[in-house]
Design a protein around this motif. Structure first.
Motif, mmCIF file in Angstrom:
data_model
loop_
_atom_site.group_PDB
_atom_site.id
_atom_site.type_symbol
_atom_site.label_atom_id
_atom_site.label_comp_id
_atom_site.label_asym_id
_atom_site.label_seq_id
_atom_site.Cartn_x
_atom_site.Cartn_y
_atom_site.Cartn_z
ATOM 1 N N SER A 41 0.857 -1.180 0.000
ATOM 2 C CA SER A 41 0.000 0.000 0.000
ATOM 3 C C SER A 41 0.892 1.228 0.000
ATOM 4 O O SER A 41 2.111 1.127 0.151
ATOM 5 C CB SER A 41 -0.916 0.002 1.235
ATOM 6 O OG SER A 41 -0.131 0.039 2.421
ATOM 7 N N HIS A 48 3.404 4.008 -0.640
ATOM 8 C CA HIS A 48 4.579 4.108 -1.502
ATOM 9 C C HIS A 48 4.935 2.766 -2.129
ATOM 10 O O HIS A 48 5.316 2.701 -3.314
ATOM 11 C CB HIS A 48 5.766 4.647 -0.703
ATOM 12 C CG HIS A 48 7.049 4.701 -1.495
ATOM 13 N ND1 HIS A 48 7.248 5.614 -2.523
ATOM 14 C CD2 HIS A 48 8.182 3.943 -1.427
ATOM 15 C CE1 HIS A 48 8.444 5.429 -3.046
ATOM 16 N NE2 HIS A 48 9.026 4.430 -2.406
ATOM 17 N N TRP A 61 2.950 0.264 -2.984
ATOM 18 C CA TRP A 61 2.023 -0.031 -4.079
ATOM 19 C C TRP A 61 2.314 0.853 -5.291
ATOM 20 O O TRP A 61 2.245 0.394 -6.440
ATOM 21 C CB TRP A 61 0.593 0.126 -3.597
ATOM 22 C CG TRP A 61 -0.509 -0.074 -4.599
ATOM 23 C CD1 TRP A 61 -1.590 0.725 -4.778
ATOM 24 C CD2 TRP A 61 -0.679 -1.164 -5.532
ATOM 25 N NE1 TRP A 61 -2.414 0.228 -5.768
ATOM 26 C CE2 TRP A 61 -1.881 -0.931 -6.244
ATOM 27 C CE3 TRP A 61 0.068 -2.302 -5.836
ATOM 28 C CZ2 TRP A 61 -2.343 -1.791 -7.241
ATOM 29 C CZ3 TRP A 61 -0.396 -3.165 -6.835
ATOM 30 C CH2 TRP A 61 -1.587 -2.904 -7.522
ATOM 31 N N GLU A 62 2.670 2.119 -5.041
ATOM 32 C CA GLU A 62 3.043 2.998 -6.151
ATOM 33 C C GLU A 62 4.262 2.453 -6.880
ATOM 34 O O GLU A 62 4.327 2.473 -8.113
ATOM 35 C CB GLU A 62 3.318 4.418 -5.636
ATOM 36 C CG GLU A 62 2.088 5.158 -5.122
ATOM 37 C CD GLU A 62 0.979 5.257 -6.166
ATOM 38 O OE1 GLU A 62 1.287 5.557 -7.334
ATOM 39 O OE2 GLU A 62 -0.189 5.041 -5.800
ATOM 40 N N THR A 63 5.245 1.961 -6.131
ATOM 41 C CA THR A 63 6.442 1.359 -6.746
ATOM 42 C C THR A 63 6.066 0.130 -7.554
ATOM 43 O O THR A 63 6.541 -0.054 -8.683
ATOM 44 C CB THR A 63 7.465 0.983 -5.657
ATOM 45 O OG1 THR A 63 7.886 2.166 -4.976
ATOM 46 C CG2 THR A 63 8.677 0.288 -6.267
ATOM 47 N N LYS A 76 3.202 -0.544 -8.965
ATOM 48 C CA LYS A 76 2.493 -0.134 -10.190
ATOM 49 C C LYS A 76 3.475 0.377 -11.242
ATOM 50 O O LYS A 76 3.288 0.126 -12.444
ATOM 51 C CB LYS A 76 1.436 0.914 -9.854
ATOM 52 C CG LYS A 76 0.212 0.340 -9.142
ATOM 53 C CD LYS A 76 -0.901 1.350 -8.995
ATOM 54 C CE LYS A 76 -0.583 2.397 -7.962
ATOM 55 N NZ LYS A 76 -1.730 3.314 -7.724
ATOM 56 N N GLN A 77 4.499 1.088 -10.804
ATOM 57 C CA GLN A 77 5.527 1.538 -11.747
ATOM 58 C C GLN A 77 6.239 0.345 -12.382
ATOM 59 O O GLN A 77 6.463 0.304 -13.596
ATOM 60 C CB GLN A 77 6.536 2.429 -11.026
ATOM 61 C CG GLN A 77 6.032 3.827 -10.715
ATOM 62 C CD GLN A 77 5.933 4.709 -11.957
ATOM 63 O OE1 GLN A 77 6.687 4.538 -12.909
ATOM 64 N NE2 GLN A 77 4.994 5.641 -11.942
ATOM 65 N N GLU A 82 -6.140 -0.294 -11.288
ATOM 66 C CA GLU A 82 -5.065 0.701 -11.302
ATOM 67 C C GLU A 82 -3.883 0.287 -12.175
ATOM 68 O O GLU A 82 -2.921 1.043 -12.307
ATOM 69 C CB GLU A 82 -4.580 0.964 -9.869
ATOM 70 C CG GLU A 82 -5.638 1.577 -8.972
ATOM 71 C CD GLU A 82 -5.113 1.811 -7.570
ATOM 72 O OE1 GLU A 82 -4.082 2.509 -7.437
ATOM 73 O OE2 GLU A 82 -5.724 1.291 -6.615
#
Length: 351
Positions: free
Chosen positions: A154, A156, A158-160, A162-163, A203
């Motif tokens: 979740s 940061h 999760w952002e990583t 997704k990248q 996402e």
């Protein structure tokens, strides 16, 4: 050679920053440049270095001895080949490339230019995993490999993820580590791969999946599976399974209770190795109790990155033959990419 080797580090995500710290603290290296597409917070020790934007310009201007590539995986092959052609040794994070052809192209460039190529298989430098592999090999095959690394991510993390999934699925990005472990244990050739996967989030792109599972068959009869899932919906239950079974027994990693799946140290720390012998006595009962090997005091994530770069330095200065290392990297990549192909086609892939 005793003079420090000048190194350019490309990519300053989690791994890139850790490798840069390893170079900073190792007197055998000297950081010539840090490269990233944007400014990022740097840990203590690296704050004195500026961040450059252009890989090509840094390679041309700094003329480094070594290039460390920790960018997103779709740039690994091109950056590595450019570095070799500029006369540099290369450390590249896993996966080596996004296609088998590109992986072979990188290896060919290393050989053609007489330079060292080390791939970021961090577990190869971990004393606990080295012990696990040695104990498994003592058992003798054929083997059953049961492995996974799921991450309930979740914020940061999760952002990583997704990248990363803009170019690479979880079973490729993480799977190459564990296929490498399987290859080190069995020495056999993988011959068939099957895969399945599911997109569990709107996402990520419709063509990507954040849960995947692969099965691999080896020519010695060994079989193995690997599972990887990323995201806020992933279960923490049995998220870390590392188990090797043979006719003579099994060797397993036993994790402590309460560890979190998105803790980067959890991905490498083993806590305890459990050895089980299948041997029985005249009464049919097990001849010996399971042996529990404590891994107390094992290295953490940064320590392992330090060890990886110490190995790179040793390989360069002592001219270590890395043929098996490079060959295994291409093989593990081929298996994981075949699994990705199987996910998308719904068919098993012969290697």
């Amino acid at each position: 050679m005793t003079a420090p080797l000048r190194v350019v580090v490309a990519g300053l995500g989690n791994m890139g920053r850790s490798h840069a710290l390893a170079y900073h603290t190792n007197p055998g290296f000297e950081i010539a440049a840090l490269i990233n597409r944007s400014d990022v917070p740097l840990p203590a020790g690296l704050s004195g270095y500026g961040i450059r934007r252009s890989f090509d310009e840094a390679l041309r201007d700094e003329k480094p001895d070594v290039v460390c590539i920790a960018t997103y995986s779709d740039s690994h092959a091109d950056y590595a080949v450019k570095a070799f052609e500029a006369g540099c040794h290369v450390f590249v994070e896993k996966p080596l490339a996004t296609t088998v052809a590109d992986g072979k192209r990188v290896v060919a460039a290393a050989k053609a230019n007489g330079k060292k190529l080390v791939i970021g298989y961090i577990l190869r430098h971990h004393p606990s995993w080295i012990r696990l592999i040695a104990e498994a090999r003592k058992l003798g095959g054929p083997y059953v490999f049961r492995m996974n690394l799921n991450q309930q991510s979740s914020g940061h993390s999760w952002e990583t993820h997704k990248q990363l999934m803009q170019t690479t699925s979880p079973i490729v990005d993480c799977g190459v580590h564990y296929l490498d472990v399987m290859l080190q244990i069995t020495d056999a050739r993988p011959v068939e791969v099957r895969g399945m996967g599911l997109r569990l989030s709107d996402e990520i792109a419709p063509t990507m999946y954040n849960y995947g599972h692969l099965q691999v068959l080896f020519d010695d009869g060994s079989v193995g599976w690997y599972e990887a899932g990323w995201g806020p919906m992933i279960s923490e239950t049995a998220f870390f399974v590392k188990d090797v079974i043979s006719p003579n027994g099994c060797v397993s990693i036993v994790m402590k209770e309460g560890v979190r799946s998105d803790d980067i140290d959890t991905h490498t720390k083993t806590s305890t190795i459990r050895l089980h012998s299948a041997a029985t006595g005249a009464d049919g009962r097990f001849a010996k109790a399971d042996e529990m090997l404590s891994m107390e005091g094992e290295p953490g994530h940064q320590d392992l990155c330090d060890r990886e770069q110490a190995f790179l330095l040793k390989a360069i200065r002592e001219d270590i033959d890395l043929s098996r290392h490079m060959d295994d990297a291409v093989k593990s990549l081929a298996v994981c990419l075949a699994a990705d192909e199987s996910v998308r086609s719904g068919k098993a892939v012969r290697l």
